[in-house]
Design a protein around this motif. Sequence first.
Motif, PDB file in Angstrom:
ATOM      1  N   ILE A 184      26.483  34.454  44.838  1.00  0.00           N
ATOM      2  CA  ILE A 184      25.240  35.025  44.307  1.00  0.00           C
ATOM      3  C   ILE A 184      25.188  36.528  44.561  1.00  0.00           C
ATOM      4  N   MET A 185      25.602  36.938  45.763  1.00  0.00           N
ATOM      5  CA  MET A 185      25.604  38.372  46.058  1.00  0.00           C
ATOM      6  C   MET A 185      26.633  39.118  45.222  1.00  0.00           C
ATOM      7  N   ALA A 186      27.738  38.462  44.875  1.00  0.00           N
ATOM      8  CA  ALA A 186      28.729  39.105  43.998  1.00  0.00           C
ATOM      9  C   ALA A 186      28.148  39.337  42.612  1.00  0.00           C
ATOM     10  N   MET A 187      27.196  38.489  42.192  1.00  0.00           N
ATOM     11  CA  MET A 187      26.515  38.678  40.910  1.00  0.00           C
ATOM     12  C   MET A 187      25.437  39.752  41.012  1.00  0.00           C
ATOM     13  N   ILE A 188      24.682  39.746  42.106  1.00  0.00           N
ATOM     14  CA  ILE A 188      23.601  40.715  42.293  1.00  0.00           C
ATOM     15  C   ILE A 188      24.146  42.118  42.544  1.00  0.00           C
ATOM     16  N   ALA A 189      25.233  42.180  43.325  1.00  0.00           N
ATOM     17  CA  ALA A 189      25.813  43.470  43.688  1.00  0.00           C
ATOM     18  C   ALA A 189      27.304  43.467  43.337  1.00  0.00           C
ATOM     19  N   PRO A 190      27.648  43.590  42.060  1.00  0.00           N
ATOM     20  CA  PRO A 190      29.063  43.520  41.655  1.00  0.00           C
ATOM     21  C   PRO A 190      29.840  44.781  42.021  1.00  0.00           C
ATOM     22  N   GLY A 191      31.152  44.652  42.025  1.00  0.00           N
ATOM     23  CA  GLY A 191      32.018  45.799  42.216  1.00  0.00           C
ATOM     24  C   GLY A 191      31.833  46.510  43.540  1.00  0.00           C
ATOM     25  N   ASP A 192      31.686  47.835  43.478  1.00  0.00           N
ATOM     26  CA  ASP A 192      31.563  48.645  44.687  1.00  0.00           C
ATOM     27  C   ASP A 192      30.296  48.335  45.477  1.00  0.00           C
ATOM     28  N   ALA A 193      29.237  47.917  44.784  1.00  0.00           N
ATOM     29  CA  ALA A 193      27.981  47.598  45.470  1.00  0.00           C
ATOM     30  C   ALA A 193      28.177  46.442  46.455  1.00  0.00           C
ATOM     31  N   LEU A 195      30.923  45.855  48.141  1.00  0.00           N
ATOM     32  CA  LEU A 195      31.603  46.419  49.299  1.00  0.00           C
ATOM     33  C   LEU A 195      30.662  47.293  50.124  1.00  0.00           C
ATOM     34  N   GLU A 196      29.719  47.953  49.467  1.00  0.00           N
ATOM     35  CA  GLU A 196      28.819  48.868  50.163  1.00  0.00           C
ATOM     36  C   GLU A 196      27.733  48.133  50.948  1.00  0.00           C
ATOM     37  N   TRP A 197      27.095  47.148  50.329  1.00  0.00           N
ATOM     38  CA  TRP A 197      25.984  46.481  51.014  1.00  0.00           C
ATOM     39  C   TRP A 197      25.838  44.991  50.689  1.00  0.00           C
ATOM     40  N   GLY A 198      26.371  44.534  49.573  1.00  0.00           N
ATOM     41  CA  GLY A 198      26.156  43.153  49.155  1.00  0.00           C
ATOM     42  C   GLY A 198      26.668  42.119  50.134  1.00  0.00           C
ATOM     43  N   TRP A 199      27.810  42.393  50.775  1.00  0.00           N
ATOM     44  CA  TRP A 199      28.395  41.422  51.706  1.00  0.00           C
ATOM     45  C   TRP A 199      27.548  41.245  52.965  1.00  0.00           C
ATOM     46  N   ARG A 200      26.681  42.239  53.269  1.00  0.00           N
ATOM     47  CA  ARG A 200      25.908  42.188  54.505  1.00  0.00           C
ATOM     48  C   ARG A 200      24.750  41.180  54.443  1.00  0.00           C
ATOM     49  N   ILE A 201      24.197  40.959  53.281  1.00  0.00           N
ATOM     50  CA  ILE A 201      23.012  40.111  53.144  1.00  0.00           C
ATOM     51  C   ILE A 201      23.253  38.691  53.659  1.00  0.00           C
ATOM     52  N   PRO A 202      24.380  38.043  53.305  1.00  0.00           N
ATOM     53  CA  PRO A 202      24.613  36.679  53.827  1.00  0.00           C
ATOM     54  C   PRO A 202      24.645  36.613  55.354  1.00  0.00           C
ATOM     55  N   PHE A 203      25.126  37.679  56.004  1.00  0.00           N
ATOM     56  CA  PHE A 203      25.140  37.693  57.465  1.00  0.00           C
ATOM     57  C   PHE A 203      23.728  37.816  58.026  1.00  0.00           C
ATOM     58  N   LEU A 284      47.596  36.596  40.908  1.00  0.00           N
ATOM     59  CA  LEU A 284      46.561  35.963  40.084  1.00  0.00           C
ATOM     60  C   LEU A 284      45.474  36.944  39.636  1.00  0.00           C
ATOM     61  N   VAL A 285      44.966  37.750  40.552  1.00  0.00           N
ATOM     62  CA  VAL A 285      43.925  38.758  40.282  1.00  0.00           C
ATOM     63  C   VAL A 285      42.738  38.130  39.544  1.00  0.00           C
ATOM     64  N   LEU A 286      42.209  37.048  40.083  1.00  0.00           N
ATOM     65  CA  LEU A 286      41.037  36.412  39.492  1.00  0.00           C
ATOM     66  C   LEU A 286      39.765  37.112  39.957  1.00  0.00           C
ATOM     67  N   GLU A 287      38.694  36.944  39.201  1.00  0.00           N
ATOM     68  CA  GLU A 287      37.429  37.552  39.573  1.00  0.00           C
ATOM     69  C   GLU A 287      36.841  36.868  40.804  1.00  0.00           C
ATOM     70  N   ARG A 288      36.156  37.670  41.612  1.00  0.00           N
ATOM     71  CA  ARG A 288      35.619  37.195  42.876  1.00  0.00           C
ATOM     72  C   ARG A 288      34.607  36.065  42.680  1.00  0.00           C
ATOM     73  N   GLY A 289      33.655  36.245  41.779  1.00  0.00           N
ATOM     74  CA  GLY A 289      32.578  35.274  41.582  1.00  0.00           C
ATOM     75  C   GLY A 289      33.058  33.875  41.222  1.00  0.00           C
ATOM     76  N   PRO A 290      33.871  33.714  40.163  1.00  0.00           N
ATOM     77  CA  PRO A 290      34.344  32.378  39.788  1.00  0.00           C
ATOM     78  C   PRO A 290      35.134  31.678  40.894  1.00  0.00           C
ATOM     79  N   VAL A 291      35.923  32.438  41.659  1.00  0.00           N
ATOM     80  CA  VAL A 291      36.685  31.829  42.752  1.00  0.00           C
ATOM     81  C   VAL A 291      35.738  31.295  43.819  1.00  0.00           C
ATOM     82  N   LEU A 292      34.712  32.068  44.143  1.00  0.00           N
ATOM     83  CA  LEU A 292      33.735  31.619  45.131  1.00  0.00           C
ATOM     84  C   LEU A 292      33.001  30.369  44.659  1.00  0.00           C
TER      85      LEU A 292
END
Length: 460
Positions: A184-193, A195-203, A284-292
Amino acid sequence: MSTPQPDPGFTPTGTIASPVDRRRVVFATVVGTTVEWYDFFIYATAVGLVFGQLFFAPLGPNSAIVAFATVGVSFLFRPLGAFLAGHFGDKYGRKVVLMWTLILMGAATALIGVLPTYEAIGVWAPILLVLLRILQGISAGGEWGGAVLMAVEHAPKKRRGAFGASPQIGVPLGLLLASGVMAIMAMIAPGDAFLEWGWRIPFLLSVVLILIGWYVRRRVEESPVFTELAARKEKAKTPIIQLFTKHALLVFIAALVFAGNNAVGYMTTGGYIQGYATNPDGPLVLERGPVLWAVAGSAVTWLLSTLAAGFVSDRIGRRTTYIIGWILQLVGVFLLFPLVNTGDIWLLFLGLAILTVGLGFTYGPQAALYSELFPASIRFSGVSISYAIGAILGGAFAPTIATALVQATGSTLSVTWYLAGMTIVGLIATLLLRDRSGIPLGPDHEAEQSVSPIRGLSKA
């Protein structure tokens, strides 16, 4: 010499007072372990997606291996958590230990969510990250044994497998929740976002989950087996010393049973598949969201098979259920990478789903199996330490080993054989044990419980 009698106010060992209490125990173990493993797996998921770049980037090509190694570092401290929890759990009760492991895990996870990156504070970033991961490992080492015993020691004799599956499904539920929130965070904050802050919310979300887990757990009564031990004043003074003096070989064999499951399970829970499939420099270089989402979907199949295995083990025995599980797991191991390497997200999900069926059947009965292996007075120490050692031998460095094997050989076939070997180790360990399904768990049956369940031995 007369045999000590339990206080007449106590519920008979192995049962609880009412269906309402029984449901409360099951619900509390599911919720509590889900929260604990969400915290544990959110780290592993982030390792495969961001930690290599944000905390270990100066290491260059080796950043991925070192990042995955931090997943394994926590396993080295699980025995410390298991020793502490086992000691205090056998002396002071299962419930108090479960409350403190929940707090420790949640605090460590939330602090990771506010941790500065290497770019901000340099080498202190990976150092602090590893220290917080160590705290997670100590908590995880103590959590599982307490949750398992609360469930199994409250269960009716013929339903221990089903009750014991309740803390077990907390693992796939934790993986489902961790992968789902990250997706969900990969959808809300895609790409560089991301890496910048999106990964922190689940923690940071861990704070809310810990409050929920605390509320649920504090309403559960202490295990009736421990209550009776306390009433008879038969608690072990040095449970860990007694465990290794009389049951060292049993601890090792029980650990190998779990190692066979854990090494394979950490292909997803340890973040390896996520990192392998999304690596921008990988095949493979698959997109982050579908793999999750694929990993989250496989957590559902894992949950269902784990729950089913608990019920099945009540009908056909723990040992037979495990043997079926090892065969299914071996099939899943050989199908995994051929399906993942197609680069098709649906086939990747299929490979994971098939794998999790075997994983469920070699994990669902574990709570009941372990609880029936050890005498009541040292049971918390026995199940916790066996689990912790099995985690080190199995999943601790499985993602790191897999990464190194692929780098060394250029092929995932080497990883397949490694996982197949670990599965066979688990099968052999299972075959060395007698089935003790239904053995009395109360303190008045310590003599029977102390007879070794290892084939060929008559005494512990």
